[in-house]
Write a protein that holds these residues in place. Structure first.
Motif, mmCIF file in Angstrom:
data_model
loop_
_atom_site.group_PDB
_atom_site.id
_atom_site.type_symbol
_atom_site.label_atom_id
_atom_site.label_comp_id
_atom_site.label_asym_id
_atom_site.label_seq_id
_atom_site.Cartn_x
_atom_site.Cartn_y
_atom_site.Cartn_z
ATOM 1 N N LEU A 105 0.840 -1.284 -0.227
ATOM 2 C CA LEU A 105 -0.269 -0.175 -0.129
ATOM 3 C C LEU A 105 1.076 0.869 -0.163
ATOM 4 C CD1 LEU A 105 -2.910 1.411 0.317
ATOM 5 C CD2 LEU A 105 -3.141 0.756 2.524
ATOM 6 N N PHE A 106 1.979 0.862 0.645
ATOM 7 C CA PHE A 106 2.718 2.171 1.159
ATOM 8 C C PHE A 106 3.432 2.736 -0.681
ATOM 9 C CE2 PHE A 106 2.657 2.596 5.716
ATOM 10 C CZ PHE A 106 3.352 3.977 5.646
ATOM 11 N N PHE A 107 3.289 1.400 -1.599
ATOM 12 C CA PHE A 107 4.554 1.710 -2.738
ATOM 13 C C PHE A 107 3.447 2.434 -3.593
ATOM 14 C CE2 PHE A 107 7.489 -1.391 -2.074
ATOM 15 C CZ PHE A 107 8.715 -0.721 -3.051
ATOM 16 N N ALA A 108 1.983 1.921 -3.693
ATOM 17 C CA ALA A 108 0.697 2.029 -4.411
ATOM 18 C C ALA A 108 0.877 3.605 -4.152
ATOM 19 C CB ALA A 108 -0.058 1.290 -4.267
ATOM 20 N N VAL A 109 0.975 4.336 -2.879
ATOM 21 C CA VAL A 109 0.251 5.468 -3.089
ATOM 22 C C VAL A 109 1.806 6.558 -2.488
ATOM 23 C CG1 VAL A 109 -0.125 7.227 -0.815
ATOM 24 C CG2 VAL A 109 -1.227 4.999 -1.169
ATOM 25 N N THR A 110 2.525 5.777 -2.725
ATOM 26 C CA THR A 110 3.629 6.794 -3.103
ATOM 27 C C THR A 110 4.106 6.633 -4.282
ATOM 28 O OG1 THR A 110 4.716 6.296 -0.488
ATOM 29 C CG2 THR A 110 6.006 7.061 -1.694
ATOM 30 N N PHE A 111 4.381 6.014 -4.947
ATOM 31 C CA PHE A 111 5.267 5.898 -6.380
ATOM 32 C C PHE A 111 3.907 5.986 -7.339
ATOM 33 C CE2 PHE A 111 8.079 3.529 -3.694
ATOM 34 C CZ PHE A 111 9.553 4.831 -4.184
ATOM 35 N N GLY A 112 2.693 5.696 -7.082
ATOM 36 C CA GLY A 112 0.961 5.681 -8.382
ATOM 37 C C GLY A 112 0.680 6.913 -8.123
ATOM 38 N N LEU A 113 0.559 7.485 -6.977
ATOM 39 C CA LEU A 113 0.196 8.693 -7.293
ATOM 40 C C LEU A 113 0.109 9.867 -7.975
ATOM 41 C CD1 LEU A 113 -1.503 9.235 -3.900
ATOM 42 C CD2 LEU A 113 -2.296 8.496 -6.100
ATOM 43 N N PRO A 114 2.178 10.321 -7.564
ATOM 44 C CA PRO A 114 2.258 11.221 -8.240
ATOM 45 C C PRO A 114 2.253 11.193 -9.974
ATOM 46 C CG PRO A 114 3.607 10.258 -6.553
ATOM 47 C CD PRO A 114 2.978 9.267 -6.498
ATOM 48 N N PRO A 115 2.291 9.843 -11.416
ATOM 49 C CA PRO A 115 1.966 9.954 -12.120
ATOM 50 C C PRO A 115 0.291 10.448 -12.170
ATOM 51 C CG PRO A 115 3.159 8.125 -11.624
ATOM 52 C CD PRO A 115 2.802 9.174 -9.925
ATOM 53 N N LEU A 116 -0.191 9.981 -12.157
ATOM 54 C CA LEU A 116 -1.852 10.519 -11.687
ATOM 55 C C LEU A 116 -1.893 11.974 -11.199
ATOM 56 C CD1 LEU A 116 -3.780 7.484 -10.327
ATOM 57 C CD2 LEU A 116 -2.992 8.264 -12.458
ATOM 58 N N GLY A 117 -1.097 12.768 -11.346
ATOM 59 C CA GLY A 117 -0.586 15.131 -10.662
ATOM 60 C C GLY A 117 -0.467 14.550 -9.261
ATOM 61 N N VAL A 118 -0.959 13.135 -8.258
ATOM 62 C CA VAL A 118 -1.268 14.261 -7.133
ATOM 63 C C VAL A 118 0.252 14.228 -6.525
ATOM 64 C CG1 VAL A 118 -2.400 13.115 -4.915
ATOM 65 C CG2 VAL A 118 -3.292 12.504 -7.275
ATOM 66 N N HIS A 119 0.950 15.308 -5.868
ATOM 67 C CA HIS A 119 1.962 15.798 -5.778
ATOM 68 C C HIS A 119 1.823 16.275 -4.028
ATOM 69 C CE1 HIS A 119 3.957 14.837 -9.361
ATOM 70 N NE2 HIS A 119 2.835 15.468 -10.284
ATOM 71 N N PHE A 120 2.483 15.450 -2.952
ATOM 72 C CA PHE A 120 1.970 15.962 -2.123
ATOM 73 C C PHE A 120 4.003 15.451 -1.010
ATOM 74 C CE2 PHE A 120 -1.830 14.818 -1.903
ATOM 75 C CZ PHE A 120 -2.967 16.288 -1.839
ATOM 76 N N SER A 121 3.478 15.959 0.163
ATOM 77 C CA SER A 121 5.156 15.715 0.526
ATOM 78 C C SER A 121 5.229 14.424 1.293
ATOM 79 C CB SER A 121 5.121 16.038 2.359
ATOM 80 O OG SER A 121 4.759 15.911 3.137
ATOM 81 N N HIS A 122 6.350 13.438 1.451
ATOM 82 C CA HIS A 122 6.312 11.770 1.676
ATOM 83 C C HIS A 122 5.312 11.363 3.280
ATOM 84 C CE1 HIS A 122 9.087 10.783 -1.384
ATOM 85 N NE2 HIS A 122 10.733 12.034 -0.796
ATOM 86 N N LEU A 123 5.820 12.805 3.319
ATOM 87 C CA LEU A 123 5.154 12.504 5.347
ATOM 88 C C LEU A 123 3.527 12.329 5.380
ATOM 89 C CD1 LEU A 123 4.755 12.342 8.518
ATOM 90 C CD2 LEU A 123 4.552 14.974 8.132
ATOM 91 N N VAL A 124 2.620 13.359 4.666
ATOM 92 C CA VAL A 124 1.216 13.170 4.065
ATOM 93 C C VAL A 124 0.773 12.060 3.229
ATOM 94 C CG1 VAL A 124 -0.527 14.172 2.236
ATOM 95 C CG2 VAL A 124 1.414 15.535 3.528
ATOM 96 N N PHE A 125 1.889 11.454 2.316
ATOM 97 C CA PHE A 125 1.586 9.856 1.366
ATOM 98 C C PHE A 125 2.056 9.483 2.284
ATOM 99 C CE2 PHE A 125 3.485 11.796 -2.759
ATOM 100 C CZ PHE A 125 2.285 11.580 -3.406
ATOM 101 N N ALA A 126 2.581 9.160 3.145
ATOM 102 C CA ALA A 126 3.024 7.833 4.082
ATOM 103 C C ALA A 126 1.872 7.837 5.453
ATOM 104 C CB ALA A 126 3.725 8.571 5.427
ATOM 105 N N VAL A 127 0.868 9.285 5.610
ATOM 106 C CA VAL A 127 -0.157 9.646 6.519
ATOM 107 C C VAL A 127 -1.384 8.296 5.288
ATOM 108 C CG1 VAL A 127 -1.663 10.998 7.330
ATOM 109 C CG2 VAL A 127 0.505 11.101 7.668
#
Length: 217
Positions: free
Chosen positions: A68-90
């Motif tokens: 799930l961490f992989f999916a959020v951290t590396f899957g969302l940025p290509p979709l145009g969703v950019h947050f800090s690493h902390l927000v992705f972890a949350v």
């Protein structure tokens, strides 16, 4: 074990400890809000909402947290969703924990006598009003013990975030382990003490809530 008090080490450990608390607190808040909403969906009379809640719980409870961490951290940025690493972890940790919060709350909802909801409906209350004003307050008081287990596990699960560029206790431990001359046992001792302190604080909080909101038997 005195390495912790050498130059710069305590500051790094302190920052990692505080980052773990921040990550755990934000994830717990997200999990509680989202889990409550999902629990409402699970008992909703609307089939689509029930299906959504069931699907969420089934997927997130059976997906490894690392995936799930992989999916959020590396899957969302290509979709145009950019947050800090902390927000992705949350987002990852909160969404995962929400599935467990949902099931704990749903089990509590099922313990509330059906007559309570029927009486509320006979007074003209809507489903939302019945759930929020009648059912959930009673259910919440009965699920404090299992809910505490969910939130005690959350800080330990947050260790995975250290592998995804979040400077929490796990990443600090990794940095110390790479240092020359530091005993791995001393490093793990202090990290274990930090996690134990956080877990104990959560347990004490829920014990306090249980004593204040105890259901008369």
């Amino acid at each position: 074990m005195g390495f912790l008090f050498e130059d710069g080490n305590f500051a790094l450990f302190r920052d990692g400890f505080l980052q773990t608390i921040e990550l755990s607190a934000l994830s717990a808040l997200l999990a509680l809000l989202l889990g409550t909403l999902l629990a409402a969906f699970r008992v909703s009379p609307v089939p689509v909402l029930r299906a959504f809640g069931t699907g969420w719980v089934t997927i997130f409870r059976n997906t490894p947290l690392t995936v799930l961490f992989f999916a959020v951290t590396f899957g969302l940025p290509p979709l145009g969703v950019h947050f800090s690493h902390l927000v992705f972890a949350v987002l990852a940790l909160g969404s995962y924990t929400a599935a467990f919060v949902c099931e704990v709350l749903r089990s509590g909802i099922n313990t509330v006598p059906l007559g309570q909801a029927e009486a509320a409906r006979s007074l003209g209350l809507t489903f939302g009003q019945t759930l929020t004003q009648i059912v959930l307050p009673q259910a919440a008081r009965t699920v404090l013990a299992p809910m505490s287990s969910v939130f005690i596990a959350l800080p330990r699960n947050s260790a995975i975030a250290g592998a995804f560029s979040v400077s929490e206790l796990y990443s600090v431990q990794q940095g110390f382990s790479d240092g020359v001359g530091y005993s791995i046992f001393a490093i793990f001792f202090w990290v274990a003490c930090a996690y134990l302190l956080i877990s104990a604080a959560v347990a004490l909080l829920f014990r306090f809530l249980e004593s204040r909101l105890a259901v008369a038997r």
